[in-house]
Design an enzyme around this catalytic site. Structure first.
Site, PDB file in Angstrom:
ATOM      1  N   LYS A 124     -17.495  -0.811   5.508  1.00 44.42           N
ATOM      2  CA  LYS A 124     -18.122  -1.605   4.544  1.00 44.42           C
ATOM      3  C   LYS A 124     -19.587  -1.726   4.235  1.00 44.42           C
ATOM      4  CE  LYS A 124     -16.853  -6.132   2.510  1.00 44.42           C
ATOM      5  NZ  LYS A 124     -16.293  -7.579   2.874  1.00 44.42           N
ATOM      6  N   PHE A 165     -11.383  -8.054  12.887  1.00 49.44           N
ATOM      7  CA  PHE A 165     -10.529  -8.318  11.829  1.00 49.44           C
ATOM      8  C   PHE A 165     -10.164  -7.152  11.020  1.00 49.44           C
ATOM      9  CE2 PHE A 165      -8.936 -10.104   7.898  1.00 49.44           C
ATOM     10  CZ  PHE A 165      -7.722 -10.574   8.369  1.00 49.44           C
ATOM     11  N   GLN A 166      -8.865  -6.867  11.088  1.00 50.67           N
ATOM     12  CA  GLN A 166      -8.444  -5.805  10.030  1.00 50.67           C
ATOM     13  C   GLN A 166      -8.909  -4.218  10.436  1.00 50.67           C
ATOM     14  OE1 GLN A 166      -8.281  -6.929   5.805  1.00 50.67           O
ATOM     15  NE2 GLN A 166      -6.145  -7.763   6.335  1.00 50.67           N
ATOM     16  N   MET A 169      24.719   8.355   3.208  1.00 54.95           N
ATOM     17  CA  MET A 169      24.574   9.631   3.926  1.00 54.95           C
ATOM     18  C   MET A 169      24.741   9.251   5.267  1.00 54.95           C
ATOM     19  SD  MET A 169      24.217  12.782   3.209  1.00 54.95           S
ATOM     20  CE  MET A 169      23.206  13.263   2.298  1.00 54.95           C
ATOM     21  N   GLU A 217       0.815  -1.292   0.109  1.00 55.27           N
ATOM     22  CA  GLU A 217      -0.254   0.177   0.013  1.00 55.27           C
ATOM     23  C   GLU A 217       0.862   1.255   0.021  1.00 55.27           C
ATOM     24  OE1 GLU A 217      -0.576  -2.658   1.829  1.00 55.27           O
ATOM     25  OE2 GLU A 217      -2.746  -3.083   1.691  1.00 55.27           O
TER      26      GLU A 217
END
Lengths: 594, 179
Positions: free
Chosen positions: A164, A114-115, A488, A52
């Protein structure tokens, strides 16, 4: 245009109504209804990323290279938390982005489903604004508000979190016609009295300088055009931040190069010694100012910025003008012309004389003497090749970078003549930004040459996006300056920590050529300076994505540099950077700084 | 040296000021978290915070926040608040002057004999009301400026102070006009 439709339909309809052509995302349980709608249409093209975060950076690259709002779509929980880095990155660099996240059904919120994650809670400090939409009848309005907020004023990222059940529910869709926002109305026109005062201050200057930033790019092509006109009309030298490169052509004689920690000697000294500083769309970041109490001590400062909180934040200015860069510059030009102003030419000539003396120090110089490729040389050859290409064929080049030494070398040695061609993670300094950002830029500019100038460490942070490039036939070129170090980090360890190189050497790098081939891309390697030109030609000519493993001098460091806690006129130049000078460059107080 | 920068080697020595800010916001979910998050995220101080819906039909709330900082930090706080999307207006009541500030205090004092009657005498002197009493305790209600409340609490300490609950400051400008 109120119509009945499901929440998921509204999302797709709102994207179409906002003129969105490309969307970067990754499906998951809580966004399946939206993905089902995407499947059944062909107006919005979905680019499937591999993580993502890649979608977020791709949306940033897309936004930065087009001036449009970038859009990302991800699922709840881990999908949303993976977006936190790109959102923060976009907030720091003022990139307009709309991120749509799925959420568990409203009745499950708070149950550790969940999630499930508190997406609006987590993203509140890293977005310009965010919304959790609990009623499908609000969804259309919120989505259009989201685009308005993302692109208006100082642009930034926003999140719309959609449970949802709201995606499944049917309600009334409100179109984009109603643009008037209840509370958010950024000021775009500058105060005429202040503009007049600023113009008079400039007209009376003996040693003026323009210091411009990403705000000029964000304001749009018109702002860059007005800036060029004003700078040329006045004959004033100009420097820019990392984010502002390209707003003024680097090939012009009034251009001093980038300023700041790794800026040029002439730019930093001119900033230090100027008598009038005209800051436009730049926010006096610590990488720019160096030690604050010694920052440009003798100058009157004018600052033009659309964000009132950017004015007087780090540096006190004498004249703060709140407004959009293009609007304010257009007014300034009008006032300047109407008054028939002209700078004191003798003073200006003296000023340029001083600048030319600083220029003779050649602060970006390096020595390419053997077959070992110097990283600066690699960038320079890449630049020359792409410039020749654009001249011969008109094919434009877009550059993205990761974060580290290669990024600074790219900023120093790749010269930009146009805005929106340079995409880099400036404020947040996000390693792993460059490849997905290149994918975003290439999505918007199919025929252009898009190159991610990368480091061997950074590229591994989002290497999985090679797979995205292959799937969507996006021929991005990844030009890795491979020195086997986090360069760096190592440079700072040499400066600050007695050359104890704690974990900055990458002991087990992959074979980048084989890695490219594993993804189905083209792998190339170049280890000799004499072979570099041909190899770059081959990379540019390649039809598909390329991983180019450019082996460079391992221990080269990035100079010039203003060590932490030092002022603009205390730069460390390459020829002075002996081991001893490096070891003693930063005192105790400076060591505590970032 | 400027505070808030990585280059601020010395801490800011500017004198700090106390300001009362009145922030008119859209009463949307999370708006208070946004404001508080701004203060904690950027390291600003909150001395007192009061929030309630004030215009129900318009869905507006007023957040009154008392904060301290150097003049530059106070300016930053106002600019940062003003640019938040759900914020209508930010008013600095300390700058506009003439504002009235009030706070409500509930204080529980437990004691017997001379201490108990002394507490009651002081409460009367402060015009505090007794809103709950048992044979061994009082709950007083007192409205006033913050320093008056502070003073009352101080006096109650040796007289059997049990616990304190305060609302934080509510403020409004004088005169006929809205702020």
């Amino acid at each position: 245009m109120a119509r009945q439709m499901t929440g998921a339909e509204m999302v797709v309809q709102a994207l179409i109504d906002q003129g969105v052509e490309h969307l970067f995302g990754y499906p998951g349980g809580a966004v399946l209804p939206i993905y089902d709608e995407l499947f059944q249409q062909d107006k919005v093209q979905h680019i499937l990323v591999r993580q993502e975060g890649g979608a977020g950076h791709a949306a940033e690259g897309y936004a930065r290279s087009t001036g449009k709002v970038g859009v990302a779509l991800v699922t709840s929980g881990p999908g949303a938390t993976n977006m936190v880095t790109p959102l923060t990155d976009a907030l720091m660099d003022s990139i307009p982005m709309v991120c749509i996240t799925g959420q568990v059904a409203t009745h499950l919120i708070g149950s550790d489903a969940f999630q499930e994650a508190d997406t609006v809670g987590i993203t509140r400090p890293c977005t310009k604004h965010n919304w959790l939409v609990k009623d499908v009848n609000d969804l259309g309005r919120v989505l259009h508000e989201a685009f308005y907020v993302a692109r208006s004023g100082r642009p930034g990222p926003v999140v719309v979190d959609i449970p949802k059940d709201v995606q499944f529910a049917t309600g009334t869709y409100q179109g984009p016609a109603r643009v008037e926002h209840k509370t958010y109305h950024p000021q775009v026109e500058g105060d005429p009295a202040k503009i007049k005062a600023a113009v008079e201050l400039i007209a009376g200057a003996k040693k003026p300088i323009f210091y411009t930033g990403g705000g000029v790019i964000n304001s749009g092509p018109e702002a860059a055009a007005l800036l060029r006109e004003f700078v040329r009309l006045t004959g004033i030298p100009i420097t820019s931040t990392l984010m502002g490169l390209g707003a003024y052509p680097a090939s012009d004689k009034q251009w001093l190069g980038m300023l700041g920690m790794h800026g040029t000697y002439e730019a930093n000294n001119a900033m230090h010694d100027c008598d009038v500083m005209i800051a436009i769309g730049a926010r006096f970041d610590d990488r720019i100012t160096g030690r604050l109490d010694a920052f440009s001590p003798g100058s009157k400062k004018i600052q033009v910025d659309i964000d009132p909180s950017s004015v007087n934040k780090n540096v006190r200015v004498d004249l703060g003008i709140i407004g959009d860069v293009a609007h304010v510059l257009s007014e300034m030009l009008a006032v300047w012309k109407a008054a028939g102003h002209k700078l004191d030419q003798a003073a200006l000539k003296n000023w340029w004389g001083e600048i030319d003396r600083w220029r003779t120090r050649k602060s970006l110089a390096y020595r390419q003497t053997s077959e070992t490729i110097m990283p600066q040389y690699a960038i320079e050859r890449l630049y020359e090749k792409t410039k020749a290409l654009e001249k011969a064929t008109g094919r434009q080049t877009f550059i993205t970078t990761e974060v580290g030494q290669h990024q600074m070398w790219a900023a120093q040695h790749f010269h930009f003549d146009e805005p929106n061609r340079w995409m880099t993670s400036g404020g947040l300094g996000t390693m792993g930004y460059g490849l997905p950002a290149a994918i975003g830029a290439q999505t918007a500019h199919r025929d252009a040459l898009v190159i991610d100038i990368a480091g061997d460490a950074s590229i591994l942070m989002n290497i999985q996006e090679m797979s995205t490039a292959i799937q969507h036939e996006l021929p991005v070129k990844v030009f890795i300056l491979n020195n086997q170090y986090m360069g760096m980090v190592r440079q700072w360890q040499q400066l600050l920590h007695g050359n104890r190189l704690s974990h900055s050497y990458t002991d087990a790098l992959p074979d980048f050529v084989k890695l490219a081939e594993a993804y189905g891309a083209i792998g190339m390697r170049c280890e000799k300076a004499s072979e570099l030109d041909d190899a770059i030609d081959a990379m540019i000519a390649a039809k598909g994505p390329v991983l180019f493993d450019c082996r460079v001098a391992n221990l080269a460091n990035c100079f010039p540099m203003i060590p932490s806690g030092k002022a603009h006129n205390e730069m460390l130049l390459p020829e002075d950077a002996t081991d001893e000078a490096i070891a003693n460059a930063i005192d105790k107080a400076g060591a505590a700084l970032v | 040296m400027q505070p808030g920068s990585v280059y601020a080697i010395k801490e800011g020595k500017d004198a700090t000021e106390t300001h009362t800010l009145s922030v008119l916001v859209d009463n949307e979910p999370g708006v208070l978290a946004r404001v508080i998050g701004l203060f904690s995220g950027r390291g600003y101080n909150i001395e007192s915070l009061t929030v309630s819906e004030t215009e129900h039909e318009k869905h507006r709330s007023r957040i009154t926040v008392v904060t301290t900082g150097s003049p530059q930090v106070i300016e930053q706080i106002k600019a940062q608040l003003e640019r938040m999307v759900p914020v209508h207006r930010v008013m600095d009541l300390t700058v506009t002057g003439k504002a009235i500030e009030r706070e409500l205090l509930l204080i529980k004092v437990r004691g017997a004999g001379e201490l108990r009657s002394e507490a009651l005498r002081l409460a009367e002197a402060f015009r505090a009301r007794v809103i709950d009493a048992t044979t061994e305790s009082f709950v007083f209600e007192l409205t006033g400026k913050t320093d008056k409340l502070d003073q009352f609490i101080l006096l109650m300490q040796p007289l059997g102070l049990v616990e304190v609950s305060r609302t934080g400051v509510a403020a409004i400008t004088r005169g006929p006009d809205a702020t």
